[in-house]
Design an enzyme around this catalytic site. Structure first.
Site, PDB file in Angstrom:
ATOM      1  N   TYR A  54       7.559 -15.426   5.563  1.00  0.00           N
ATOM      2  CA  TYR A  54       8.559 -15.219   4.519  1.00  0.00           C
ATOM      3  C   TYR A  54       9.499 -16.418   4.496  1.00  0.00           C
ATOM      4  CZ  TYR A  54       7.211 -10.236   4.583  1.00  0.00           C
ATOM      5  OH  TYR A  54       6.523  -9.048   4.525  1.00  0.00           O
ATOM      6  N   HIS A 123      -0.180  -9.225  10.356  1.00  0.00           N
ATOM      7  CA  HIS A 123       0.171  -9.115   8.934  1.00  0.00           C
ATOM      8  C   HIS A 123      -1.019  -8.775   8.047  1.00  0.00           C
ATOM      9  CE1 HIS A 123       3.346 -10.821   5.936  1.00  0.00           C
ATOM     10  NE2 HIS A 123       2.787  -9.724   5.473  1.00  0.00           N
ATOM     11  N   SER A 201       7.657  -1.940  -0.392  1.00  0.00           N
ATOM     12  CA  SER A 201       7.700  -1.826  -1.861  1.00  0.00           C
ATOM     13  C   SER A 201       7.757  -0.370  -2.324  1.00  0.00           C
ATOM     14  CB  SER A 201       6.491  -2.531  -2.491  1.00  0.00           C
ATOM     15  OG  SER A 201       6.528  -3.919  -2.267  1.00  0.00           O
ATOM     16  N   PRO A 202       8.629   0.462  -1.724  1.00  0.00           N
ATOM     17  CA  PRO A 202       8.707   1.864  -2.143  1.00  0.00           C
ATOM     18  C   PRO A 202       9.290   2.031  -3.541  1.00  0.00           C
ATOM     19  CG  PRO A 202      10.491   1.364  -0.644  1.00  0.00           C
ATOM     20  CD  PRO A 202       9.585   0.158  -0.643  1.00  0.00           C
ATOM     21  N   LEU A 203       9.851   0.944  -4.080  1.00  0.00           N
ATOM     22  CA  LEU A 203      10.380   0.981  -5.448  1.00  0.00           C
ATOM     23  C   LEU A 203       9.473   0.230  -6.413  1.00  0.00           C
ATOM     24  CD1 LEU A 203      14.180   0.468  -4.662  1.00  0.00           C
ATOM     25  CD2 LEU A 203      12.982   2.597  -5.213  1.00  0.00           C
ATOM     26  N   GLY A 204       8.190   0.111  -6.039  1.00  0.00           N
ATOM     27  CA  GLY A 204       7.237  -0.522  -6.940  1.00  0.00           C
ATOM     28  C   GLY A 204       7.616  -1.949  -7.300  1.00  0.00           C
ATOM     29  N   GLY A 206      10.416  -3.178  -7.548  1.00  0.00           N
ATOM     30  CA  GLY A 206      11.575  -3.187  -8.438  1.00  0.00           C
ATOM     31  C   GLY A 206      11.397  -2.432  -9.730  1.00  0.00           C
ATOM     32  N   PHE A 207      10.157  -2.160 -10.123  1.00  0.00           N
ATOM     33  CA  PHE A 207       9.929  -1.533 -11.427  1.00  0.00           C
ATOM     34  C   PHE A 207      10.519  -0.125 -11.486  1.00  0.00           C
ATOM     35  CE2 PHE A 207       8.068  -0.351 -15.337  1.00  0.00           C
ATOM     36  CZ  PHE A 207       7.551  -1.478 -15.939  1.00  0.00           C
TER      37      PHE A 207
END
Length: 323
Positions: A54, A123, A201-204, A206-207
């Protein structure tokens, strides 16, 4: 702050993904990011997620290390190795060889400025190195005190079983949200092995926050421009679906983000979401998802929305081996 267990490791029920603080989602601000990490710790969010890839040159690990000066002992730090990048930031391969691993852990420890990593993940699976060989080498790091617990990221059932025979795997990190649900095929095995799930990415991406309304919301260097779910007709179709999520949020007087995170949290006490943000405001909003109460009717309604979303896309943005 509520706690959850990943195998034998206790962490805050919600973690903080630090990737976007250094790269991938447009402009970054180190001062703001460090302030956000400090706010997370003040709220009791002690589980920080980073990786050596990252940011060019491991810059995200360096940033996390700066934020943790004087506060390391109260923090659970997770990082990853295996994705190889060159000096320009280009991904050049996946490396699971023991000799590479030993170099990678020492560099991560140096960048973060710590003597140990709490949770160390491979990873990505290296198809050229048996998982037994990699995990065997990782287990040596535990014996040496450089690592406390071992994890895997983006692998499926077969690899998880094989790895766990070599050394207990504490956590499996994989994308999990309303529109990325392939991990549900692995959950029974993970639970049988007492392996916790870390949901990135539990919020897709950001979507599912409801704040993304057009493709132009992404800056020129935002990696999401390259994902099919954010392009063309897919984008428009899913704006319609997210509007249904917004309606549920309005009815409950909470945000779409809190609905989406609450749904993930309710999938099991062995699941810890790590939504990423570099802004304190978003962090505080996300943390309040732990207070959201969803009844059976809510869950059925949300599940119907989720199934529409999943049905509209390729299986996932990352492929789990041998699902």
């Amino acid at each position: 702050m509520k706690k959850r267990r990943l195998g034998q490791l206790e962490v805050s029920a919600l973690g903080l993904g630090c990737m976007g603080m250094s790269e991938f989602y447009g402009a970054t601000d180190e001062k703001e990011s460090i302030s956000t990490i400090h706010k997370a710790l003040d709220l009791g969010i002690d589980f920080l997620d980073t990786a050596d890839m990252y940011g060019v040159g491991g810059s995200n690990e360096i940033l996390v290390g700066k934020a943790l000066k004087g506060r390391r002992s109260k923090t659970i730090v997770a990082t990853k190795f295996g994705v190889v990048r060159d000096a320009q930031g280009n991904v050049t391969g996946i490396n699971g060889h023991p000799e590479y691993l030993r170099k990678a852990i020492d560099e991560s420890l140096r960048r973060i400025g710590t003597d140990y990593i709490d949770l160390y993940y491979q990873h990505m699976l290296d198809p050229n190195v048996p998982i037994e060989e990699t995990v065997g080498a990782m287990s040596e790091l535990v014996k040496e005190g450089k690592v406390r617990f071992l994890g895997l990221s983006n692998v499926g059932t077969d690899t998880l079983i094989r790895a766990n025979k070599i050394y207990p795997i504490t956590a499996l990190q994989v994308e999990y949200s309303l529109w990325s649900r392939e991990i549900e095929q692995v959950l029974p095995t993970a639970r049988e092995l007492e392996v916790g799930i870390v949901a990135y990415s539990p919020l897709g991406k950001g979507f599912l926050t409801g704040r993304i309304t057009s493709f132009e919301d992404f800056s020129e260097h935002d990696i999401r421009r390259h994902f099919s779910r954010f392009q063309g007709e897919n984008f428009k179709k899913n704006l319609d679906l997210v509007s249904e999520l917004k309606e549920i949020a309005r009815e409950k007087r909470i945000s779409p983000s809190q609905v989406a995170l609450a749904w993930v949290l309710l999938q099991g006490e062995d699941i810890v979401p790590i939504p990423g943000t570099r802004r304190e405001k978003n962090l505080v909003e996300n943390s309040k998802a732990l207070e959201v109460i969803l009844n059976e009717e809510d869950l059925i309604r949300i599940d119907n929305i989720a199934r529409q979303i999943v049905g509209d896309f390729e299986i996932s943005s990352t492929t789990l081996d041998n699902l």
